[in-house]
Design an enzyme around this catalytic site. Structure first.
Site, PDB file in Angstrom:
ATOM      1  N   HIS A 189     -11.871 -18.979   5.897  1.00  0.00           N
ATOM      2  CA  HIS A 189     -12.318 -18.672   7.609  1.00  0.00           C
ATOM      3  C   HIS A 189     -11.452 -19.095   8.246  1.00  0.00           C
ATOM      4  O   HIS A 189     -11.542 -18.600   9.860  1.00  0.00           O
ATOM      5  CB  HIS A 189     -13.936 -19.608   7.616  1.00  0.00           C
ATOM      6  CG  HIS A 189     -15.496 -18.960   7.115  1.00  0.00           C
ATOM      7  ND1 HIS A 189     -15.611 -17.867   7.528  1.00  0.00           N
ATOM      8  CD2 HIS A 189     -15.813 -19.272   5.982  1.00  0.00           C
ATOM      9  CE1 HIS A 189     -16.337 -17.236   6.886  1.00  0.00           C
ATOM     10  NE2 HIS A 189     -16.581 -17.947   6.103  1.00  0.00           N
ATOM     11  N   GLU A 432      -8.673  11.507   0.290  1.00  0.00           N
ATOM     12  CA  GLU A 432      -6.994  10.541  -0.148  1.00  0.00           C
ATOM     13  C   GLU A 432      -6.856  10.452  -2.222  1.00  0.00           C
ATOM     14  O   GLU A 432      -7.346   9.477  -2.498  1.00  0.00           O
ATOM     15  CB  GLU A 432      -7.990   8.580  -0.397  1.00  0.00           C
ATOM     16  CG  GLU A 432      -9.485   8.718   0.288  1.00  0.00           C
ATOM     17  CD  GLU A 432      -9.958   7.512   0.532  1.00  0.00           C
ATOM     18  OE1 GLU A 432      -9.099   6.379   0.913  1.00  0.00           O
ATOM     19  OE2 GLU A 432     -11.445   7.066   0.836  1.00  0.00           O
ATOM     20  N   ASP A 456      -5.077   5.216  -0.630  1.00  0.00           N
ATOM     21  CA  ASP A 456      -5.280   5.782  -1.740  1.00  0.00           C
ATOM     22  C   ASP A 456      -4.763   7.106  -2.182  1.00  0.00           C
ATOM     23  O   ASP A 456      -4.784   7.084  -3.445  1.00  0.00           O
ATOM     24  CB  ASP A 456      -6.421   6.203  -1.950  1.00  0.00           C
ATOM     25  CG  ASP A 456      -7.752   4.423  -2.113  1.00  0.00           C
ATOM     26  OD1 ASP A 456      -7.851   4.150  -2.310  1.00  0.00           O
ATOM     27  OD2 ASP A 456      -8.834   4.626  -1.063  1.00  0.00           O
ATOM     28  N   CYS A 503      -5.720   7.701   8.763  1.00  0.00           N
ATOM     29  CA  CYS A 503      -5.776   6.516   9.209  1.00  0.00           C
ATOM     30  C   CYS A 503      -5.625   5.519   8.272  1.00  0.00           C
ATOM     31  O   CYS A 503      -5.716   4.031   7.840  1.00  0.00           O
ATOM     32  CB  CYS A 503      -7.111   6.238   8.681  1.00  0.00           C
ATOM     33  SG  CYS A 503      -8.145   6.752   7.464  1.00  0.00           S
TER      34      CYS A 503
HETATM   35  C1  PEP Z   1      -7.062   4.252   3.094  1.00  0.00           C
HETATM   36  O1  PEP Z   1      -7.288   4.197   1.736  1.00  0.00           O
HETATM   37  O2  PEP Z   1      -6.547   4.879   3.364  1.00  0.00           O
HETATM   38  C2  PEP Z   1      -7.621   4.354   3.596  1.00  0.00           C
HETATM   39  C3  PEP Z   1      -7.303   3.912   5.111  1.00  0.00           C
HETATM   40  O3  PEP Z   1      -8.732   3.225   3.220  1.00  0.00           O
HETATM   41  P1  PEP Z   1      -8.998   2.019   2.553  1.00  0.00           P
HETATM   42  O4  PEP Z   1      -7.669   1.182   2.944  1.00  0.00           O
HETATM   43  O5  PEP Z   1     -10.141   1.600   3.116  1.00  0.00           O
HETATM   44  O6  PEP Z   1      -9.351   2.108   1.219  1.00  0.00           O
HETATM   45 MG    MG Z   2      -9.003   3.828   0.462  1.00  0.00          MG
END
Ligand code: PEP
Ligand code: MG
Length: 545
Positions: A189, A432, A456, A503
Site C-alpha cells: 500500500h 489478444e 497478450d 490498449c
Molecule cells: C493486453 O493483453 O495487452 C492487455 C491490455 O491486457 P492485460 O495487460 O491486462 O492482460
Molecule cells: Mg491481456
C-alpha cells in the site's frame, strides 16, 4: 559516495538532505495488576482515541490519494472492533491479571504472525496492518500519538526501515523530496500511495541503509533506476543533475501539448485515451488530458477485495468513473483474472500453464452469476456517461454469441425492473489471441469495436510467456507477425463499420505510432503519463510522405 539499489516505485530525481525516520520505540513491560476493569477501560479509551485519529488520517488520504487507497484506514478502524482481537486482549488481562500494554502487544504479535503465515498474499500483507494498529493503541495508552516531525524548514529525503500506510499519508508532502525504505515491496500500500502522491520513491534497498545513513547526510534519489547515492561524488552529482533537468524539460515541453489536438501534419486525427486500474487514477487521466478511457481493468476491483464485489459496489465505482469523465468515452473491460492475476476467493485450482489456462472470459462464461452481476452493474452505470464494454481473451464467434445473448438478457431484466440505462452501449472485444485476429472478419460484424491487447497478443503469437524473463530475448514486440495481425483486424472491423484501438503497452511505443496510423488504427490507449508523449509523436507524423 555509497550506492544503494532497490526497486523504483515512482520515477523522478530528488537531491537533498536526508532525514532518518524512526518509529517511536515503545517499550512494553509485563506488569501484574489487580484492577482488571480499570485496565480494560484504559483499552476502550485508547481504542476510541485511535479511531478518531484514523478518521482524520482517512480524510487526509481521501483528499490526497483517493478513495481506494484511503480504504486501508477504514480497514484499520474496522480491525479495532474485531471481535477476536478484542476478546484476546480482554482475556489476557482477565486471566493473567496483567497491564493493558502487555495484553495489546502480545495479541498484536500473535495476530500478525497468524496473518504472516497465511498463503494468500493479500492476507499476508494484513500482518503489517495489525502491527500498525497495535502500535497506535500502545501509543495512545502511553501519551497519545506523536508523529515524528519530518523537518522544520528544508525539504528532505526520508530514509526509513519501512513506512506503514498511515505514516506515509501523515508525512507532510510539502516537506518530502523523496523516500527510500530498507524494506517493502512494489505492490505494498505504501508504494501505491507514493505513486499517487507523485513522490520519487525506492523500496527494498536492504537493512544496510539504516546502518549507513545519518540525519543531515546528502543524498540523490533516482526513482527511475531505483538508486540512492549517499554523499554523491561530483561525477554522479553532475550526471544526475543533467538527468533531472532533462526529465523536467521533457515534462514541461509535453505540458505545452495539453489542450492540443491529436492530429498529424497532414490532418489525420486519432483518439488518445488512457488505461486505468481504478477510480483513483482518474486524476491522472484528467491531468494528462486524455480524450477518454480506453481500458479500465475492472479486475482490480476484485483483486483489492476480500470477497466478490457486490453489484452495488461495482455500480458505484463504474458510475463514479463515468461521471468524472463527463461524457467522454469510458471503455470498461469485464473481469480478466487468472494467469498472473489470482483472486483467492474464486478458489481457482493451480494450473500447469496458467497463461494458456482458465482465465478472463472463460471464467465469466462458466460462472454466469459472477458475469451477470458485473454486467448489471455496468448497464446500470451506463446511464451516467458514455460507456463501452469490452470482453477479454476472445477466441471464437461462439463465445461472442454467448456474451451477446447474456448482455441482451441482462438489459431486458433491468428494463423490466425499470432501471434507467443508456440506449447505446458500444460492445467490443479484445484482440489478444491470434485466433481472434485470424477470424476478425467473422467477429467484426458482431460487435462495435476491437481493442488490441498487444501484451497478450505478443505472448500468444510468439509463444513467449510474458511473465518469464528467460524468453524476453525472443520476444520481438515489433515482430511482423504481430503487426500483420493488427493490420488484418483493422481492415476487417473497418469493413463492417466499426473502429479499432490498441490498449496494450505497444500503443505507447512511439517508434510505431506512424505504422499504427497508416494501418488506420483509430485509438491508442496508454498509461496516463504517456498520453502527451504519444500526442507529440502523432503531431510530428506526416502520412502524406
Ligand atoms: C493486453 O493483453 O495487452 C492487455 C491490455 O491486457 P492485460 O495487460 O491486462 O492482460
Ligand atoms: Mg491481456
Amino acid at each position: 559516495m555509497e550506492k544503494f539499489t532497490g526497486k523504483g516505485v515512482y520515477g523522478g530525481i530528488a537531491d537533498g538532505e536526508i532525514a532518518v525516520f524512526k518509529k517511536q520505540e515503545i517499550q512494553v513491560r509485563r506488569q501484574g495488576i489487580s484492577d482488571t476493569e480499570g485496565e480494560k477501560q484504559r483499552i476502550e479509551i485508547a481504542k476510541s482515541l485511535s479511531k478518531e485519529q484514523l478518521r482524520v488520517i482517512y480524510e487526509k488520504a481521501l483528499k490526497e490519494v483517493g478513495e481506494t487507497n484511503a480504504a486501508v484506514f477504514e480497514i484499520h478502524i474496522m480491525m479495532l472492533d474485531d471481535e477476536d482481537f478484542n476478546e484476546s486482549i480482554m482475556s489476557i488481562i482477565d486471566t493473567q491479571k496483567v497491564n493493558a500494554e502487555y495484553a495489546v502487544s502480545v495479541t498484536g504479535e500473535n495476530f500478525a504472525e497468524m496473518f504472516a503465515s497465511m498463503d494468500d498474499a493479500y492476507m499476508k500483507e494484513r500482518a503489517d496492518d495489525i502491527r500498525d494498529i497495535s502500535r497506535r493503541i500502545l501509543r495512545n495508552l502511553a501519551d497519545g500519538e506523536q508523529m515524528s516531525k519530518v523537518s522544520d524548514d528544508e525539504k528532505v529525503i526520508i530514509c526509513a526501515s519501512d513506512l506503514a500506510p498511515s505514516e506515509t499519508v501523515l508525512l507532510d508532502k510539502e516537506k518530502v523530496l523523496a523516500f527510500v525504505t530498507a524494506h517493502g515491496s512494489l505492490n505494498s500500500h505504501t508504494a501505491i500511495l507514493a505513486r499517487n502522491m507523485n513522490i520519487p520513491a525506492i523500496v527494498g534497498v536492504g537493512e544496510e541503509l539504516l546502518l549507513k545513513v545519518k540525519n543531515g547526510d546528502r543524498g540523490i534519489v533516482d526513482g527511475f533506476s531505483g538508486e540512492l547515492f549517499l554523499n554523491p561524488d561530483k561525477k554522479t552529482e553532475e550526471r544526475l543533475s543533467v538527468k533531472k533537468r532533462e526529465d523536467e524539460e521533457k515534462k514541461k515541453l509535453l505540458n505545452k501539448l495539453r489542450g492540443k489536438e491529436n492530429i498529424t501534419i497532414d490532418g489525420k486525427k486519432i483518439n488518445i485515451y488512457a488505461n486505468i486500474g481504478g477510480v483513483d487514477n482518474i486524476g491522472a487521466v484528467l491531468v494528462n488530458d486524455a480524450g477518454g478511457i480506453g481500458l479500465f481493468r475492472s479486475e482490480f476491483l476484485y483483486l483489492e477485495s476480500n470477497d466478490y464485489p457486490t453489484e452495488e459496489q461495482q455500480f458505484k465505482a463504474y458510475r463514479k468513473v463515468l461521471e468524472s469523465m463527463a461524457g467522454k468515452k469510458v471503455i470498461i473491460r469485464t473481469l480478466d483474472i487468472g494467469a498472473d492475476k489470482q483472486v483467492s476467493y474464486f478458489g481457482l485450482s493451480k494450473e500447469e500453464n496458467p497463461a494458456m489456462g482458465f482465465r478472463a472470459i472463460r471464467i465469466c462464461l462458466t460462472r454466469p452469476e459472477v458475469f451477470r452481476t458485473q454486467l448489471r452493474a455496468l448497464y446500470r452505470a451506463s446511464y451516467y456517461g458514455n460507456l463501452g464494454i469490452m470482453f477479454p481473451m476472445i477466441t471464437s464467434t461462439d463465445e461472442l454469441s454467448q456474451i451477446l445473448e447474456i448482455c441482451g438478457e441482462v438489459r431486458a431484466e433491468l428494463k423490466k425492473e425499470k432501471i434507467p440505462m443508456s440506449k447505446k452501449v458500444e460492445l467490443g472485444i479484445m484482440i489478444e489471441t491470434p485466433a481472434a485476429a485470424i477470424i476478425s472478419d467473422k467477429l467484426a460484424p458482431m460487435c462495435d469495436f476491437f481493442s488490441v491487447g498487444t501484451n497478450d497478443l505478443t505472448q500468444y503469437t510468439l509463444a513467449c510467456d510474458r511473465q518469464n524473463p528467460l524468453v524476453e530475448q525472443f520476444c520481438d514486440t515489433h515482430h511482423e507477425g504481430i503487426l500483420r495481425l493488427i493490420e488484418f483486424s483493422a481492415k476487417n472491423i473497418h469493413k463492417s463499420g466499426g473502429w479499432i484501438g490498441i490498449c496494450g503497452e505497444l500503443a505507447a511505443d512511439t517508434s510505431l505510432t506512424e505504422t499504427f496510423l497508416r494501418m488506420g488504427v483509430d485509438e491508442l490507449s496508454v498509461s496516463p503519463t504517456y498520453v502527451l508523449k504519444v500526442r507529440e509523436a502523432v503531431r510530428k507524423t506526416d502520412l502524406s510522405k
